[in-house]
Scaffold this motif. Structure first.
Motif, PDB file in Angstrom:
ATOM      1  N   LEU A   1       0.807  -1.224   0.000  1.00 30.40           N
ATOM      2  CA  LEU A   1       0.000   0.000   0.000  1.00 30.40           C
ATOM      3  C   LEU A   1       0.843   1.280   0.000  1.00 30.40           C
ATOM      4  O   LEU A   1       0.545   2.204  -0.761  1.00 30.40           O
ATOM      5  CB  LEU A   1      -0.960  -0.001   1.192  1.00 30.40           C
TER       6      LEU A   1
ATOM      7  N   HIS B   1       2.081   1.805  -3.518  1.00 31.94           N
ATOM      8  CA  HIS B   1       1.017   2.171  -4.447  1.00 31.94           C
ATOM      9  C   HIS B   1       0.518   3.590  -4.204  1.00 31.94           C
ATOM     10  O   HIS B   1       0.051   4.254  -5.132  1.00 31.94           O
ATOM     11  CB  HIS B   1      -0.140   1.167  -4.346  1.00 31.94           C
ATOM     12  N   CYS B   2       0.610   4.047  -2.966  1.00 27.76           N
ATOM     13  CA  CYS B   2       0.224   5.438  -2.684  1.00 27.76           C
ATOM     14  C   CYS B   2       1.111   6.415  -3.446  1.00 27.76           C
ATOM     15  O   CYS B   2       0.641   7.438  -3.947  1.00 27.76           O
ATOM     16  CB  CYS B   2       0.321   5.713  -1.188  1.00 27.76           C
ATOM     17  N   THR B   3       2.398   6.087  -3.539  1.00 28.98           N
ATOM     18  CA  THR B   3       3.317   6.986  -4.251  1.00 28.98           C
ATOM     19  C   THR B   3       3.023   7.009  -5.746  1.00 28.98           C
ATOM     20  O   THR B   3       3.386   7.946  -6.445  1.00 28.98           O
ATOM     21  CB  THR B   3       4.782   6.574  -4.035  1.00 28.98           C
TER      22      THR B   3
ATOM     23  N   ASN C   1      -0.116   6.660  -6.849  1.00 25.71           N
ATOM     24  CA  ASN C   1      -1.536   7.038  -6.945  1.00 25.71           C
ATOM     25  C   ASN C   1      -2.418   5.872  -7.389  1.00 25.71           C
ATOM     26  O   ASN C   1      -3.371   6.024  -8.145  1.00 25.71           O
ATOM     27  CB  ASN C   1      -1.721   8.211  -7.912  1.00 25.71           C
TER      28      ASN C   1
ATOM     29  N   HIS D   1      -3.367   3.519  -4.812  1.00 25.38           N
ATOM     30  CA  HIS D   1      -3.849   2.914  -3.571  1.00 25.38           C
ATOM     31  C   HIS D   1      -5.352   2.663  -3.600  1.00 25.38           C
ATOM     32  O   HIS D   1      -5.851   1.785  -2.927  1.00 25.38           O
ATOM     33  CB  HIS D   1      -3.494   3.797  -2.378  1.00 25.38           C
ATOM     34  N   HIS D   2      -6.061   3.451  -4.389  1.00 26.53           N
ATOM     35  CA  HIS D   2      -7.515   3.309  -4.438  1.00 26.53           C
ATOM     36  C   HIS D   2      -7.940   1.937  -4.950  1.00 26.53           C
ATOM     37  O   HIS D   2      -9.044   1.485  -4.701  1.00 26.53           O
ATOM     38  CB  HIS D   2      -8.115   4.393  -5.333  1.00 26.53           C
TER      39      HIS D   2
ATOM     40  N   LEU E   1      -6.356   9.411   2.168  1.00 25.67           N
ATOM     41  CA  LEU E   1      -5.269   8.944   3.019  1.00 25.67           C
ATOM     42  C   LEU E   1      -4.396  10.127   3.399  1.00 25.67           C
ATOM     43  O   LEU E   1      -3.673  10.665   2.569  1.00 25.67           O
ATOM     44  CB  LEU E   1      -4.432   7.879   2.299  1.00 25.67           C
TER      45      LEU E   1
END
Length: 305
Positions: A179, A182-184, A186, A188-189, A214
């Motif tokens: 996660l 994946h946030c970095t 974009n 994570h959704h 987040l």
């Protein structure tokens, strides 16, 4: 691929596979070393195929290029089953495994097609439930275990059922671990279901669009989401282990992939399910490498999973 040149090319292909798995999937690399020698080559070919398809979107500078790589692998599988040459070391090794062990084509196709569907998600295409993540985990991870059992000539309903549960558990916890990455990017959704995001205050609806929020204020909510998904993974792990008495001895080394799942669940528990805690990035799945290897050897020595 006959003669010295063919043998040399195949050795190079398998060397590539081993190195790819060691570099990008180290905990499973250690698991594969516990397999009987006659199973390892096919297992490394299968796992290297997984590395190539799993990383396709991550190594691409443009999502369209990543999708093209996945589509290339989809086509490559079709070619391999018609005995056509595919100029890629992982494909060469996979071709040998298919020929020597009658690897099932539907499971390979199911894996890459699941990744293609994932790559084609729109930004606001959020899974509705944990069940959707479980399905993705089975399509991409359980299928790999099914093929590995098949490569070992193991036909057992109990082993297949255990592999299904371990694959789902493994896929879920690895999505959790990834996660922060994946946030970095974009993305994570894609891996936080709507039902849990809404339950724990992470879902924001604006102009008919849904978005996962987040930030520092939502950290506790995210930890609660991670806990719930990890709990589902733990249930799958327990169900797999309940089948241990029915699983033939020759299948148990394949199912040692349960060990990384347990280690990762334990690591998440220690950081109160905060996937952003830097301790999660240490060693192997949050534990010292030697400790991971000792634990793996212990399960292997006891012929259990």
């Amino acid at each position: 691929m006959n003669g010295p040149r063919g043998s040399s090319s195949l050795r190079s292909a398998f060397s590539y596979c081993v190195q790819q798995v060691r570099n990008y999937d180290y905990h499973h690399y250690l698991c594969l070393l516990e397999l009987p020698p006659q199973m390892r080559k096919a297992a490394f070919a299968l796992r290297a195929f997984n590395v190539e398809t799993a990383r396709a979107m991550d190594v691409a500078s443009d999502p369209k290029i990543g999708l093209m790589r996945l589509l290339w692998w989809q086509e490559a599988i079709d070619k391999l089953y018609t005995k056509k040459t595919v100029n890629h070391p992982a494909a060469q090794a996979l071709s040998w495994a298919i020929s020597e062990h009658s690897i099932s084509k539907p499971w390979l196709k199911r894996s890459v097609e699941a990744r293609i569907r994932d790559a084609q998600r729109e930004a606001d295409d959020i899974p509705e439930s944990v069940e959707e993540l479980e399905k993705y985990a089975e399509d991409t991870v359980s299928t790999l275990l099914y093929n590995t059992l098949q490569a070992g000539g193991i036909s057992s309903t109990a082993a297949d059922h255990a592999a299904s549960h371990i694959g789902k558990a493994s896929g879920l916890v690895l999505l959790l671990k990834s996660l922060p990455y994946h946030c970095t990017r974009n993305r994570h959704h894609n891996y936080i279901p709507v039902e849990l995001a809404e339950k724990h205050g992470l879902l924001v609806k604006q102009g008919g669009m849904s978005e996962i929020l987040l930030d520092n204020d939502s950290r506790e909510g995210l930890c609660n989401v991670v806990f719930e998904i990890a709990s589902v993974a733990n249930v799958h792990l327990l169900k797999a282990r309940e089948l241990a008495g029915k699983v033939p001895a020759e299948a148990k080394p394949v199912l040692l992939h349960s060990v990384p799942v347990q280690v990762l669940l334990d690591s998440l528990s220690k950081v109160h399910f905060d996937v952003f805690d830097p301790r999660m990035q240490r060693g192997v799945l949050g534990v010292p490498p030697l400790w991971f290897q000792v634990r793996l050897k212990w399960y292997s020595w006891r012929s259990t999973f």
